[in-house]
Design a protein around this motif. Structure first.
Motif, PDB file in Angstrom:
ATOM      1  N   THR A  39       0.843  -1.189   0.000  1.00 43.17           N
ATOM      2  CA  THR A  39       0.000   0.000   0.000  1.00 43.17           C
ATOM      3  C   THR A  39       0.879   1.241   0.000  1.00 43.17           C
ATOM      4  O   THR A  39       2.071   1.178   0.300  1.00 43.17           O
ATOM      5  N   SER A  40       0.289   2.379  -0.325  1.00 44.00           N
ATOM      6  CA  SER A  40       1.029   3.639  -0.307  1.00 44.00           C
ATOM      7  C   SER A  40       1.256   4.100   1.127  1.00 44.00           C
ATOM      8  O   SER A  40       0.524   3.729   2.046  1.00 44.00           O
ATOM      9  N   ALA A  41       2.256   4.941   1.322  1.00 42.07           N
ATOM     10  CA  ALA A  41       2.629   5.403   2.657  1.00 42.07           C
ATOM     11  C   ALA A  41       1.595   6.386   3.200  1.00 42.07           C
ATOM     12  O   ALA A  41       1.258   7.358   2.529  1.00 42.07           O
ATOM     13  N   PRO A  42       1.080   6.160   4.413  1.00 44.13           N
ATOM     14  CA  PRO A  42       0.157   7.132   5.003  1.00 44.13           C
ATOM     15  C   PRO A  42       0.854   8.424   5.398  1.00 44.13           C
ATOM     16  O   PRO A  42       0.208   9.467   5.522  1.00 44.13           O
ATOM     17  N   PRO A 277     -12.225  -8.418   2.671  1.00 43.22           N
ATOM     18  CA  PRO A 277     -12.191  -7.442   1.579  1.00 43.22           C
ATOM     19  C   PRO A 277     -12.725  -6.095   2.050  1.00 43.22           C
ATOM     20  O   PRO A 277     -13.586  -6.029   2.937  1.00 43.22           O
ATOM     21  N   PRO A 278     -12.231  -5.005   1.488  1.00 37.40           N
ATOM     22  CA  PRO A 278     -12.702  -3.684   1.918  1.00 37.40           C
ATOM     23  C   PRO A 278     -14.154  -3.460   1.530  1.00 37.40           C
ATOM     24  O   PRO A 278     -14.595  -3.909   0.462  1.00 37.40           O
ATOM     25  N   PRO A 279     -14.927  -2.803   2.380  1.00 36.72           N
ATOM     26  CA  PRO A 279     -16.332  -2.541   2.046  1.00 36.72           C
ATOM     27  C   PRO A 279     -16.431  -1.621   0.827  1.00 36.72           C
ATOM     28  O   PRO A 279     -15.794  -0.566   0.804  1.00 36.72           O
ATOM     29  N   PRO A 280     -17.194  -1.984  -0.170  1.00 38.75           N
ATOM     30  CA  PRO A 280     -17.249  -1.181  -1.400  1.00 38.75           C
ATOM     31  C   PRO A 280     -17.894   0.193  -1.195  1.00 38.75           C
ATOM     32  O   PRO A 280     -17.638   1.115  -1.974  1.00 38.75           O
ATOM     33  N   HIS A 281     -18.699   0.343  -0.144  1.00 36.66           N
ATOM     34  CA  HIS A 281     -19.405   1.608   0.048  1.00 36.66           C
ATOM     35  C   HIS A 281     -18.566   2.657   0.765  1.00 36.66           C
ATOM     36  O   HIS A 281     -18.994   3.799   0.904  1.00 36.66           O
ATOM     37  N   LEU A 282     -17.364   2.272   1.260  1.00 37.55           N
ATOM     38  CA  LEU A 282     -16.530   3.218   1.987  1.00 37.55           C
ATOM     39  C   LEU A 282     -15.426   3.768   1.100  1.00 37.55           C
ATOM     40  O   LEU A 282     -14.890   3.076   0.228  1.00 37.55           O
ATOM     41  N   PRO A 291      -4.447  -3.840   1.577  1.00 31.53           N
ATOM     42  CA  PRO A 291      -3.515  -4.457   0.628  1.00 31.53           C
ATOM     43  C   PRO A 291      -4.273  -5.030  -0.554  1.00 31.53           C
ATOM     44  O   PRO A 291      -5.426  -5.461  -0.414  1.00 31.53           O
ATOM     45  N   PRO A 292      -3.671  -5.036  -1.730  1.00 33.53           N
ATOM     46  CA  PRO A 292      -4.357  -5.591  -2.908  1.00 33.53           C
ATOM     47  C   PRO A 292      -4.640  -7.079  -2.739  1.00 33.53           C
ATOM     48  O   PRO A 292      -3.949  -7.789  -2.002  1.00 33.53           O
ATOM     49  N   SER A 293      -5.643  -7.549  -3.443  1.00 32.85           N
ATOM     50  CA  SER A 293      -6.104  -8.931  -3.278  1.00 32.85           C
ATOM     51  C   SER A 293      -5.059  -9.954  -3.710  1.00 32.85           C
ATOM     52  O   SER A 293      -5.107 -11.111  -3.289  1.00 32.85           O
ATOM     53  N   LYS A 298      -1.975 -11.118   1.744  1.00 35.95           N
ATOM     54  CA  LYS A 298      -3.314 -11.707   1.714  1.00 35.95           C
ATOM     55  C   LYS A 298      -3.234 -13.232   1.777  1.00 35.95           C
ATOM     56  O   LYS A 298      -4.066 -13.889   2.391  1.00 35.95           O
ATOM     57  N   HIS A 299      -2.226 -13.778   1.146  1.00 31.95           N
ATOM     58  CA  HIS A 299      -2.009 -15.224   1.142  1.00 31.95           C
ATOM     59  C   HIS A 299      -1.613 -15.717   2.536  1.00 31.95           C
ATOM     60  O   HIS A 299      -1.930 -16.849   2.921  1.00 31.95           O
ATOM     61  N   GLN A 300      -0.924 -14.866   3.306  1.00 26.42           N
ATOM     62  CA  GLN A 300      -0.381 -15.280   4.598  1.00 26.42           C
ATOM     63  C   GLN A 300      -1.437 -15.316   5.703  1.00 26.42           C
ATOM     64  O   GLN A 300      -1.460 -16.229   6.518  1.00 26.42           O
ATOM     65  N   ILE A 301      -2.314 -14.323   5.768  1.00 26.56           N
ATOM     66  CA  ILE A 301      -3.276 -14.226   6.861  1.00 26.56           C
ATOM     67  C   ILE A 301      -4.458 -15.165   6.607  1.00 26.56           C
ATOM     68  O   ILE A 301      -5.192 -15.004   5.631  1.00 26.56           O
ATOM     69  N   THR A 302      -4.650 -16.136   7.479  1.00 27.18           N
ATOM     70  CA  THR A 302      -5.725 -17.129   7.354  1.00 27.18           C
ATOM     71  C   THR A 302      -6.332 -17.371   8.743  1.00 27.18           C
ATOM     72  O   THR A 302      -5.806 -16.887   9.757  1.00 27.18           O
TER      73      THR A 302
END
Length: 517
Positions: A39-42, A277-282, A291-293, A298-302
């Motif tokens: 992701t980009s830096a905050p 997944p991020p809520p589409p309405h926000l 993080p991108p899908s 994403k593969h690591q967190i289960t």
């Protein structure tokens, strides 16, 4: 004999780690530009990511000391004094007092830049944990619990967050000659919109840093080279690939995630932000971390990702802007094979009624599945423990801990925490070394009973070794299991006759304890 003389020394010191391995440690500060952040830096001004790694190592005759107070020590000392509400002038004055300057000579019982130990029998790679610090913490402030885990065969990564939660931190940008200080950001504990905005700003930085550390671990395991910018880094040039092909970080759910207080709420929000997944309405800018899908994270967190939560500070979980995460259960409950979360409270935080109830709700199975769920959290607290008991301040300043904070036997409290964490990891399928009979407080007449229980437990958890520490029926002195169906914190009496009176946030968090929030 060494332990006896250490008690006579005016220099604060740590007890030895109790695992079978010696402990090595390396300091890292890596330019963000060299890491493929998902992701980009905050905050673009944070140009590096800083962390310390503790790991099992080979013994060395000529040990290189690791000072507990990072460099520049005087500035870290004054920052801690200001964190404890000393004025700038008083903090400067205190830093020159000889009796207080003894802390400058305190060392972590680990070997700097030691060679990592050969893999033990049955291991193909070393298990890995990432441990997030709380308010007032740093990459060194939990060295005893992280080093203790390393002494049992685990590689533990301790970030130093640059969100203003450390007393002070320094960014060593290779493009800038002078390090930039990130000072402590003091915020009230009231849940105003302004406090929520700033705390969430800090969470965005923290979650982004955890993502960067995941990227850095992949590069370390791959043997990739990158710049190390911190002055404390003295890595052996002859071994510029110290962790190559040694970290168990590629298979899904293998990395363990842990934190204390604000660090505990950080890893909760991190796992949820990555897993769901991020809520589409926000608006994406309103989300903590996305993080991108197709990212490796994403593969690591289960649901199998082990989760260790020490004294969760629940306020950051309850912000209205984070309701989209609060609505989701922990990933563990999305599979019948998930890893049961472990939450260890201090008695002080157990007595903090509102925080305890919010914590229990946040880490429990969804309400509709509470009675039927096969995966349930393990929740415990040690009697007579304070919020600082899980940080280095308990074992480092035992007299102060007992007299001021009424926390008895800080060394044993730390051992109980380590035992529970190790057993929780074993039950999640993570191979770590056995807890010693001394740590388990086993006397010969008790061995038959605990052994019988252990054989029974192995039928459910093949790697289980320390049955009693997580037993539902109890069995460890001063170690209290909290059932999920316990009431709302009123009128409860703990084990050994301890009254569990409800306490307000001001008492539990602000009663002068060193590690707040």
């Amino acid at each position: 004999m060494t332990s006896f003389f250490s008690h006579l020394s005016p220099i604060p010191s740590f007890p030895a780690y109790t695992g079978p391995y010696k402990v090595g440690t390396q300091d890292f500060e890596i330019p963000v530009a060299e890491l493929p952040s998902p992701t980009s830096a905050p905050d673009p001004s944070i140009s590096t990511v800083s962390f310390r790694i503790f790991y099992p190592c080979e013994p060395e005759k000529h040990k290189k000391p690791v000072y507990w107070l990072p460099a520049p020590q005087s500035q870290y000392f004054r920052a801690y004094a200001r964190f404890l509400n000393a004025s700038h002038k008083l903090a400067t004055f205190l830093s020159y007092l000889p009796i207080l300057r003894t802390i400058f000579y305190t060392t972590i019982p680990a070997i700097r830049d030691a060679k990592i130990a050969p893999l033990s029998k049955g291991l193909e790679r070393w298990p890995v944990m990432v441990f997030s610090h709380g308010l007032g913490g740093s990459r060194n402030a939990y060295s005893h619990i992280t080093g203790s885990l390393a002494s049992h065969g685990m590689v533990v990564v301790a970030p130093e967050h640059r969100d203003g939660s450390a007393p002070i931190s320094f960014i060593h940008d290779p493009k800038i000659s002078t390090p930039r200080a990130v000072d402590y950001l003091s915020l009230p504990y009231s849940a105003t919109p302004e406090v929520e905005r700033k705390r969430n700003g800090g969470l965005k930085i923290r979650l982004w840093e955890l993502g960067l550390i995941h990227d850095a671990l992949l590069k370390l395991d791959n043997g990739d080279k990158f710049s190390i910018t911190a002055p404390d880094c003295h890595h052996d040039a002859s071994d510029d690939q110290p962790f190559k092909d040694l970290l168990d970080i590629h298979d899904p759910g293998k990395i363990s995630w842990a934190g204390h207080s604000f660090g505990a709420s950080t890893v909760i929000q991190f796992l949820k932000s990555v897993y769901y997944p991020p809520p589409p309405h926000l608006n994406p800018q309103d989300l903590l971390y996305t993080p991108p899908s197709n990212s490796t994270l994403k593969h690591q967190i289960t649901p199998s990702s082990p989760l260790i939560l020490l004294d969760v500070w629940s306020a950051p979980l309850q912000f209205p802007s984070n309701a989209y995460l609060l609505a989701h259960p922990l990933p563990a409950y999305q599979s019948p094979d998930g890893s049961a979360p472990l939450a260890i409270l201090s008695e002080a935080f157990y007595k903090w009624k509102s925080n305890f109830n919010d914590t229990k709700a946040a880490i429990s199975p969804p309400p509709q599945h509470t009675n039927t769920a096969t995966i349930k959290p393990n929740i415990f607290y040690p009697i007579s423990s304070a919020h600082l008991s899980q940080s280095d301040f308990g074992p480092l300043f035992p007299f102060l801990t007992r007299k001021v904070f009424k926390a008895e036997d800080p060394e044993r409290t730390m051992r109980l925490n380590v035992r529970a964490i190790l057993e929780s990891l074993r039950r999640s399928g993570i191979k770590v070394a056995d807890s010693s009979a001394a740590d388990m407080e086993i006397r010969m007449p008790e061995m038959d009973v605990s052994g019988a229980k252990q054989l029974e437990q192995k039928q459910m958890f093949p790697l289980s070794q320390d049955y009693l520490i997580l037993a539902e029926e109890g069995g460890v002195k001063g170690w209290v299991r909290v059932p999920l169906d316990e009431g709302e914190g009123d009128g409860v009496v703990g084990a050994n006759g301890h009254a569990i009176e409800a306490r307000g946030e001001g008492e539990a968090v602000m009663e002068g304890e060193v590690m707040k929030g």
